[in-house]
Enzyme design. Structure first.
Site, PDB file in Angstrom:
ATOM      1  N   ARG A 255      -4.611  -0.300   1.871  1.00 30.71           N
ATOM      2  CA  ARG A 255      -4.403   1.048   1.347  1.00 30.71           C
ATOM      3  C   ARG A 255      -5.718   1.715   0.940  1.00 30.71           C
ATOM      4  O   ARG A 255      -5.731   2.848   0.476  1.00 30.71           O
ATOM      5  CB  ARG A 255      -3.482   0.990   0.124  1.00 30.71           C
ATOM      6  N   TYR A 258      -7.185   5.453   2.050  1.00 28.96           N
ATOM      7  CA  TYR A 258      -6.673   6.632   1.342  1.00 28.96           C
ATOM      8  C   TYR A 258      -7.122   6.634  -0.114  1.00 28.96           C
ATOM      9  O   TYR A 258      -7.619   7.640  -0.621  1.00 28.96           O
ATOM     10  CB  TYR A 258      -5.150   6.655   1.433  1.00 28.96           C
ATOM     11  N   GLU A 260      -9.638   5.038  -1.728  1.00 28.28           N
ATOM     12  CA  GLU A 260     -11.066   5.241  -1.942  1.00 28.28           C
ATOM     13  C   GLU A 260     -11.521   6.596  -1.412  1.00 28.28           C
ATOM     14  O   GLU A 260     -12.471   7.198  -1.921  1.00 28.28           O
ATOM     15  CB  GLU A 260     -11.870   4.118  -1.279  1.00 28.28           C
ATOM     16  N   TYR A 317      11.564  -2.693  -0.601  1.00 29.59           N
ATOM     17  CA  TYR A 317      10.519  -3.693  -0.392  1.00 29.59           C
ATOM     18  C   TYR A 317      10.277  -4.474  -1.675  1.00 29.59           C
ATOM     19  O   TYR A 317      10.240  -3.921  -2.772  1.00 29.59           O
ATOM     20  CB  TYR A 317       9.230  -3.014   0.079  1.00 29.59           C
ATOM     21  N   HIS A 386       2.648  -2.068  -8.885  1.00 29.16           N
ATOM     22  CA  HIS A 386       3.857  -2.513  -9.569  1.00 29.16           C
ATOM     23  C   HIS A 386       4.432  -1.422 -10.460  1.00 29.16           C
ATOM     24  O   HIS A 386       5.657  -1.332 -10.617  1.00 29.16           O
ATOM     25  CB  HIS A 386       3.559  -3.779 -10.401  1.00 29.16           C
TER      26      HIS A 386
END
Length: 433
Positions: A255, A258, A260, A317, A386
């Site tokens: 990920r 996007y 950074e 998920y 989370h």
């Protein structure tokens, strides 16, 4: 024999009266006499230099005094001037000629300096010329609706990578709306007062595009708003997240491009602000939903809604206990406008502090669309945060903004739009709250 009076004037012609006698003809006034005229001419001829100086002085006096008696402070008709762009909020494209390098307008067939002079504060219009990059997308199109509705002139730049022309169809034909197909990774030359920079694919090009738009804002003196993201916090170790938190981002994860990229965009924005005195605003946007979302963009809300409408299982998920906050698009648009019009740079969290787990979101979608929809668990993705919940105390205090639309109010509006688009009725593509 009676004596006769003989007239001996210059022409030698007598003047006969009714009685048949001759009388002397009255002489011409001394101002009109030939001898006087000749004498004045000779005098002026001898004083040519003095006359030239008097003429120059008279012309200069008339030229300098003309603006004092002019009915307005406009420049002379037929001239084009190059004014220095005034400070933000004092230049009106509708009043000052629509911008451009030459600040003139076609008025009565003549290019005039228009009203480039000073305008009393009470008479200045508040309408502006605004650029929205990514304006054909989900959030951008709703923002354009609001700006057009407020009377502004809007230019949308979009490469239609994720945006759709249908999102803006309601503005086609409006003289205050322009649409340009263009990728922000390429330079762009425009004259605008504000730039809402929303265009950002999840790739390194979001950095290049931000650089280009910052350069444009610097060149024309426009106020620049960067739509950053809650992803700059990564998988946060602080909950809820405040703007002073620096985040917990994996710089080499799946990920990271996007995450950074947006962090770099914020850095560049602040560098331009400090080094070039550019007026900037930074918004960190949390999960947003509503009509016009891409149906298959992979976002959790659009995934659940599309799956439920298609009678497919809702894919959750991981264990479904990870949390997100969801704001309706109209709340976000109001926050962006308040931020742009305010006096604070930011960054500001713009999101709904109402926190839902993924399982709770799936249940709300079931209640709204299909109570019999099944939930299917899948392996979680890498670096999935989370917890995600904004602290919006700063936005409340400094912007006077907070969301008002709850998930259970806003979700049915999105579902209605998705239903029309999925099942072929495109009449509702422009649905708004």
């Amino acid at each position: 024999m009676a004596s006769e009076l003989t007239y001996r004037g210059h022409d030698g012609s007598p003047s006969r009266e009714e009685g048949g006698t001759y009388t002397a003809k009255a002489q011409k006034g001394w101002l009109l006499s030939a001898s006087y005229t000749r004498r004045v001419g000779l005098l002026l001829q001898d004083q040519r230099f003095l006359c030239v100086l008097l003429g120059i002085a008279l012309a200069s006096t008339v030229f300098l005094a003309a603006p004092l008696f002019s009915p307005s402070s406009t420049s002379t008709v037929g001239t084009v001037h190059l004014p220095r762009r005034p400070a933000y909020g004092r230049w009106d494209p509708l009043v000052d000629g629509g911008g451009g390098a030459l600040d003139g307008r076609l008025a009565g067939g003549l290019v005039a300096g228009a009203t480039g002079g000073k305008i009393p504060l009470g008479l200045r219009r508040k309408t502006m010329r605004i650029l929205v990059t990514g304006g054909a997308g989900f959030v951008g199109s709703h923002l354009v609706d609001q700006l057009i509705g407020s009377g502004h002139s809007v230019i949308v730049v979009d490469n239609f990578f994720t945006g759709r022309k249908e999102n803006l169809a309601q503005h086609f034909g409006n003289p205050r709306f322009e649409l340009i197909r263009h990728d922000v990774v390429e330079p762009l030359l425009l004259e605008v007062d504000q730039i809402y920079h929303l265009a950002c694919p999840a790739s390194p090009t979001n950095v290049v595009g931000t650089l280009n738009m910052l350069g444009l804002a610097k060149r024309v003196g426009a106020r620049f708003l960067l739509t950053s993201t809650s992803e700059v916090y990564g998988d946060p170790l602080q909950h809820p997240q405040v703007e002073t938190y620096w985040g917990n981002v994996n710089p080499i994860g799946v990920r990271s491009c996007y995450d950074e990229g947006k962090r770099t965009a914020e850095t560049l924005t602040m560098d331009y602000h400090r080094a070039a005195a550019l007026e900037v605003r930074i918004a960190r946007i949390f999960n947003t939903y509503g009509p016009r979302m891409c149906i298959d963009d992979g976002r959790v809300v659009s995934n659940f809604v599309a799956q439920a409408l298609r009678k497919e299982p809702l894919t959750v998920y991981g264990d479904g206990k990870q949390t997100r906050s969801f704001q309706y698009v109209s709340d976000l648009v109001q926050g962006l406008i308040k931020l742009m019009e305010g006096e604070h740079v930011g960054p500001f969290n713009l999101g709904n502090p109402g926190e839902f787990t993924m399982l709770e979101l799936a249940q709300v979608v079931q209640e709204t669309i299909d109570p019999n929809a099944k939930i299917e668990f899948r392996r979680n993705t890498e670096d999935d945060p989370h917890k995600r919940k904004p602290d919006i105390a700063k936005a409340k205090e400094l912007l006077g903004w907070e969301p008002t639309v709850t998930l259970r109010r806003g979700l049915p509006l999105m579902v209605s739009d998705f239903r029309r688009r999925i099942f072929g009725d495109h009449a509702g593509d422009g649905t708004t709250a």
